[in-house]
Design a protein around this motif. Sequence first.
Motif, PDB file in Angstrom:
ATOM      1  N   GLY A 113      62.326  73.019   3.821  1.00 10.22           N
ATOM      2  CA  GLY A 113      61.623  73.218   5.076  1.00 10.22           C
ATOM      3  C   GLY A 113      61.307  71.923   5.795  1.00 10.22           C
ATOM      4  N   GLU A 114      61.569  70.814   5.131  1.00  6.94           N
ATOM      5  CA  GLU A 114      61.318  69.505   5.728  1.00  6.94           C
ATOM      6  C   GLU A 114      62.557  68.612   5.642  1.00  6.94           C
ATOM      7  OE1 GLU A 114      57.857  67.883   3.882  1.00  6.94           O
ATOM      8  OE2 GLU A 114      56.537  69.487   4.607  1.00  6.94           O
ATOM      9  N   LYS A 115      63.087  68.466   4.428  1.00  5.97           N
ATOM     10  CA  LYS A 115      64.279  67.650   4.232  1.00  5.97           C
ATOM     11  C   LYS A 115      65.504  68.540   4.098  1.00  5.97           C
ATOM     12  CE  LYS A 115      61.410  64.304   1.783  1.00  5.97           C
ATOM     13  NZ  LYS A 115      61.106  63.717   0.450  1.00  5.97           N
ATOM     14  N   LEU A 116      66.663  67.944   4.347  1.00  8.95           N
ATOM     15  CA  LEU A 116      67.932  68.661   4.270  1.00  8.95           C
ATOM     16  C   LEU A 116      68.875  67.970   3.298  1.00  8.95           C
ATOM     17  CD1 LEU A 116      68.514  69.154   8.100  1.00  8.95           C
ATOM     18  CD2 LEU A 116      67.930  70.979   6.499  1.00  8.95           C
ATOM     19  N   GLY A 117      69.673  68.763   2.617  1.00  7.09           N
ATOM     20  CA  GLY A 117      70.731  68.232   1.771  1.00  7.09           C
ATOM     21  C   GLY A 117      71.999  69.036   1.972  1.00  7.09           C
ATOM     22  N   VAL A 118      73.136  68.467   1.626  1.00  6.28           N
ATOM     23  CA  VAL A 118      74.426  69.137   1.833  1.00  6.28           C
ATOM     24  C   VAL A 118      75.286  68.990   0.585  1.00  6.28           C
ATOM     25  CG1 VAL A 118      76.518  69.266   3.246  1.00  6.28           C
ATOM     26  CG2 VAL A 118      74.352  68.598   4.299  1.00  6.28           C
ATOM     27  N   GLU A 119      75.936  70.079   0.204  1.00  4.58           N
ATOM     28  CA  GLU A 119      76.947  70.050  -0.845  1.00  4.58           C
ATOM     29  C   GLU A 119      78.247  70.593  -0.270  1.00  4.58           C
ATOM     30  OE1 GLU A 119      75.828  72.163  -4.330  1.00  4.58           O
ATOM     31  OE2 GLU A 119      74.195  70.795  -4.861  1.00  4.58           O
ATOM     32  N   THR A 120      79.361  69.950  -0.582  1.00  2.45           N
ATOM     33  CA  THR A 120      80.661  70.412  -0.115  1.00  2.45           C
ATOM     34  C   THR A 120      81.573  70.642  -1.314  1.00  2.45           C
ATOM     35  OG1 THR A 120      81.507  68.157   0.117  1.00  2.45           O
ATOM     36  CG2 THR A 120      80.429  69.124   2.048  1.00  2.45           C
ATOM     37  N   GLY A 121      82.725  71.216  -1.028  1.00  2.30           N
ATOM     38  CA  GLY A 121      83.695  71.447  -2.097  1.00  2.30           C
ATOM     39  C   GLY A 121      83.417  72.686  -2.899  1.00  2.30           C
TER      40      GLY A 121
END
Length: 296
Positions: free
Chosen positions: A280-288
């Motif tokens: 709700g505050e920070k964002l993260g991303v995973e790909t693959g």
Amino acid sequence: MKHKNLLSAIFAAFMLIVMLCSCDIADIFAENTSDFTPDMYVHFLDVGQGDSIFIELPNGKTMLIDSGENYHGAAILSYIKDRGYDKIDYVVGTHPHSDHIGSMAYIVRNIKIGSVYMPKVATNTVMYEKLLEAVEKKNRKIQNGRAGITIARDKDRDFAARIIAPLEVDEKNLNNSSVMILLDYKDATFLFTGDAEKDELNTIKADVTADVLKVGHHGSRNANPKDFLKKVDPQIAVISCGVDNDYGHPHKETLKILSEMDCDVYRTDKDQTVTVYTDGEKLGVETGGEVIERAK
């Protein structure tokens, strides 16, 4: 005595340097996504030339927006069940094109569902008729997906999913009947645009500023005018499209605009399934992640 004062001064200076370095390190870690615990996950599934987005909401409920073509159903359900779910609480078909609702009938038939939302626009395709039959057999009614409707809200967890378009459906261009959703969770906002093009985008009354954007119509130039993308001003943009597709998606005009903006761009044709997670505050991303298209 002078030596003691000198030693004290050196020690004080050393401690000051340590403190300053510690602050810098703390600042770096504060920006690192490994230092927070996400509780909402948005999976932009790699279904080739189509859309399918599975959302794990922070209160334990789930949402599925679109389902790709008609051979993805089993793989999408497998993905959802592997995440630990046996129900889709909110099912959304943005508009009745096969690359968006092709597998929806299969999914509705084979898992427990809650509410179903689609735009109030008809088409006479077999695929659409099968979806209507599947929803009816589950004793559900399709809710009118139009601007002003709130799909989900949880005040305790501080999130809400609201439909901001369409105001009116376009029988001649189903893309411009797309259900568009703003999902707010605390300070994080996601915008899902379906295949909405300029005519529909121009009717939106809501503030479309968002941290994460599902880029419209697979990156088509007609769905991503510069003024709209500037209004959204995303940190993360995700394009769902197929490898070497026949439409040339994403169009170079859209990529150029995004390249000029301060945002990270991900594409399912290059990055496979893309998962954006947040507290709700920070964002993260995973790909693959899993390539749903190959699991036919």
